[in-house]
Design a protein around this motif. Structure first.
Motif, short mmCIF file in Angstrom:
data_model
loop_
_atom_site.label_atom_id
_atom_site.label_comp_id
_atom_site.label_asym_id
_atom_site.label_seq_id
_atom_site.Cartn_x
_atom_site.Cartn_y
_atom_site.Cartn_z
N ALA A 350 0.83 -1.21 0.00
CA ALA A 350 0.00 0.00 0.00
C ALA A 350 0.86 1.26 0.00
CB ALA A 350 -0.93 -0.01 1.21
N TYR A 351 1.94 1.24 0.78
CA TYR A 351 2.82 2.41 0.82
C TYR A 351 3.50 2.62 -0.54
CZ TYR A 351 6.63 5.55 2.03
OH TYR A 351 7.51 6.61 2.06
N SER A 352 3.93 1.51 -1.17
CA SER A 352 4.60 1.62 -2.48
C SER A 352 3.66 2.15 -3.55
CB SER A 352 5.14 0.24 -2.91
OG SER A 352 6.09 -0.23 -2.00
N LYS A 353 2.39 1.73 -3.51
CA LYS A 353 1.46 2.10 -4.57
C LYS A 353 0.73 3.40 -4.28
CE LYS A 353 -2.22 0.28 -7.54
NZ LYS A 353 -1.46 0.56 -8.80
N LYS A 360 -4.40 2.13 11.02
CA LYS A 360 -4.95 2.92 12.12
C LYS A 360 -4.07 2.79 13.36
CE LYS A 360 -8.82 4.74 10.58
NZ LYS A 360 -9.03 6.21 10.57
N ASN A 361 -3.10 1.89 13.27
CA ASN A 361 -2.13 1.71 14.35
C ASN A 361 -0.97 2.67 14.10
OD1 ASN A 361 -0.12 0.89 16.10
ND2 ASN A 361 -0.44 -1.30 15.76
N SER A 362 -0.80 3.63 15.00
CA SER A 362 0.22 4.67 14.78
C SER A 362 1.61 4.09 14.59
CB SER A 362 0.23 5.66 15.95
OG SER A 362 0.50 4.99 17.17
N GLY A 363 1.87 2.94 15.21
CA GLY A 363 3.19 2.33 15.08
C GLY A 363 3.42 1.72 13.71
N MET A 364 2.35 1.42 12.97
CA MET A 364 2.47 0.81 11.65
C MET A 364 2.14 1.79 10.52
SD MET A 364 3.52 -2.06 12.63
CE MET A 364 3.71 -2.68 10.97
N LEU A 365 1.73 3.00 10.87
CA LEU A 365 1.39 3.98 9.84
C LEU A 365 2.66 4.55 9.21
CD1 LEU A 365 -0.72 5.64 8.33
CD2 LEU A 365 -0.60 7.34 10.18
N LYS A 366 2.72 4.43 7.91
CA LYS A 366 3.83 4.99 7.15
C LYS A 366 3.23 5.71 5.95
CE LYS A 366 8.11 3.75 4.72
NZ LYS A 366 8.97 2.64 4.24
N GLU A 367 3.62 6.97 5.74
CA GLU A 367 3.01 7.72 4.66
C GLU A 367 3.96 8.77 4.11
OE1 GLU A 367 -0.55 9.37 6.32
OE2 GLU A 367 0.49 10.18 8.06
N SER A 368 3.77 9.10 2.86
CA SER A 368 4.56 10.15 2.22
C SER A 368 4.08 11.49 2.75
CB SER A 368 4.40 10.07 0.71
OG SER A 368 3.06 10.35 0.34
N GLN A 369 4.85 12.53 2.50
CA GLN A 369 4.49 13.86 2.98
C GLN A 369 3.18 14.33 2.36
OE1 GLN A 369 5.86 15.78 5.39
NE2 GLN A 369 7.16 13.99 5.79
N SER A 370 2.97 14.04 1.08
CA SER A 370 1.73 14.48 0.43
C SER A 370 0.53 13.76 1.02
CB SER A 370 1.80 14.24 -1.08
OG SER A 370 1.96 12.86 -1.36
N GLU A 371 0.68 12.45 1.30
CA GLU A 371 -0.43 11.70 1.90
C GLU A 371 -0.69 12.16 3.34
OE1 GLU A 371 -2.60 9.46 0.75
OE2 GLU A 371 -1.81 9.85 -1.25
N LYS A 372 0.39 12.49 4.03
CA LYS A 372 0.22 12.98 5.40
C LYS A 372 -0.55 14.30 5.41
CE LYS A 372 2.87 14.03 9.59
NZ LYS A 372 4.22 14.09 10.20
#
Length: 431
Positions: A350-353, A360-372
């Motif tokens: 999901a992060y790659s695409k 929804k788990n803050s420890g597993m949330l990874k996002e680009s700056q635009s998505e953030k």
């Protein structure tokens, strides 16, 4: 005597000419098959011996099945196929498998042994769709009308089947022809010999270079090619077998790849399920809506387990840019009680695409700056909408005729906001 000598010479010359006339095409065919030829009419190199084989594929019988095995598998419309998935099967953990490269996304799934070791037992992956071209143009021999018309007199299904089934091991045309056969040259099977050369030529076009064996599974009209598995290609010891499954439709053929543990009953059961159950069903955008509507009818506990995931994953396979399917799949799996080891692959894909893991788990949330930034804006907007709804709620508070009316009001509010209320019906607290 002179007349007799002339007659003998004439007969001898005629027999020699007929023998030469017959022998040259037969010799050409035999050379092409045994050694390969390079001429102005045909260039056909000597192929590895496996290209001359044939093997009839039969399913390996598995004298084992789990209780209610038939009820634990369900057909889903996934990409271009109807294929069986195990649904709530205690022996398999279904793990979505996606591969993203410059050509796009390929989708499939893995089945892990639902035990402590979580070993991969089986893998299915959609590979590619190719055009089936009967190649006459590259070889002059096949363009000659007498041979081209004979080849075209065969149906496409017959040609396709012969690519996988025709054997050259006991080829009668590789034997020496008798004098009687040669004298009856008009009965010589020249067209059939050229057709067989055409099948060899098509095998070079259709089969991969790393094939081990191939055959045709008549029960489901599948071409099957066993190839060198990935671990072996990487120089590692492997206990897996890898196969390409070919499914023809009109002038196209679809290829999927399956891998499974050798001589394992659980793995072989999954492989046999695929061969028995797979069929073509072209993908459309409408397909995702049909599947999602069926998913919506599931009870809440089934939505957040393996079954719900398979529905959402199948819906996503038809519209891979609709990120809400992937988002819902990840977030619902996070709520469920089942094993979550396969979530890591979904987070990464999901992060790659999409630029976000959707967690929804803050420890597993990874996002680009635009998505953030998009998420922050969305959260602020949702917060404003929520506060406005609360103001409206406060205005109506105290106007309920009974606690039952108040319960119905708040449940309706929750439903309108998209929350699942199936587990809250007996636990609403009135202050």
């Amino acid at each position: 005597m002179r007349k007799v000598s002339i007659l003998v010479i004439f007969i001898a010359t005629f027999v020699f000419s007929m023998n030469l006339l017959v022998s040259l095409p037969v010799h050409f065919y035999q050379e092409a098959v045994n050694k390969g030829v390079e001429s102005e009419f045909l260039n056909l190199k000597k192929l590895p011996s496996v290209f001359y084989d044939e093997s009839q594929y039969e399913l390996s019988k598995v004298d084992w099945h789990y209780e209610d095995e038939e009820l634990r598998w369900k057909l889903f419309h996934f990409v271009n196929y109807n294929i069986p998935f195990p649904v709530r099967h205690p022996l398999y953990l279904v793990v979505p498998e996606m591969e993203l490269d410059v050509s796009g996304t390929r989708a499939g799934y893995k089945l892990l042994n639902n035990s402590d070791n979580k070993k991969m037992m089986f893998k299915f992956m959609d590979e590619e769709v190719k055009e089936l071209r009967l190649d006459f143009e590259s070889q002059r021999l096949f363009r000659l009308p007498i041979f081209k018309n004979f080849i075209l007199s065969k149906s496409v299904p017959q040609i396709w089947k012969d690519i996988f089934k025709m054997s050259f091991k006991n080829d009668p045309y590789l034997n020496k022809f008798s004098v009687t056969d040669k004298l009856q040259f008009w009965n010589m099977p020249y067209q059939e010999m050229v057709y067989r050369l055409f099948i060899l030529h098509m095998r070079m076009k259709v089969f991969p270079k790393d094939l081990i064996k191939y055959g045709f599974y008549d029960s489901n009209n599948l071409g099957i090619v066993e190839v060198v598995d990935k671990k072996t290609r990487d120089g590692k010891l492997s206990d897996y077998k890898e196969e390409l499954i070919y499914i023809r439709s009109g002038n196209r053929y679809f290829i999927v790849r399956v891998s499974y543990v050798i001589d394992d009953k659980i793995a072989m059961t999954a492989r046999n399920r695929i061969l028995e159950g797979i069929s073509l069903k072209p993908t459309t955008e409408r397909s995702s809506n049909v599947i999602f509507n069926e998913y919506q009818t599931l009870e809440y506990k089934r939505k957040i387990d393996q079954e719900g995931m398979i529905y959402l994953y199948s819906a996503w396979s038809h519209e891979q840019e609709r990120r809400e399917f992937m988002e819902k799949m990840i977030q619902f799996l996070e709520r469920g009680e089942q094993d979550k080891s396969h979530l890591h692959g979904l987070y990464q894909f999901a992060y790659s695409k999409y630029g976000t893991s959707f967690s929804k788990n803050s420890g597993m949330l990874k996002e680009s700056q635009s998505e953030k930034l998009k998420r922050k804006i969305s959260e602020e907007l949702e917060d404003k909408i929520y506060k406005e709804k609360m103001r409206e709620t406060i205005k109506t508070d105290g106007k309920f005729e009974s606690n039952e009316d108040k319960i119905k009001f708040f449940l309706r509010k929750a439903k309108d906001s998209g929350e699942d209320t199936s587990e809250d019906l007996d636990s609403v607290e009135i202050q």
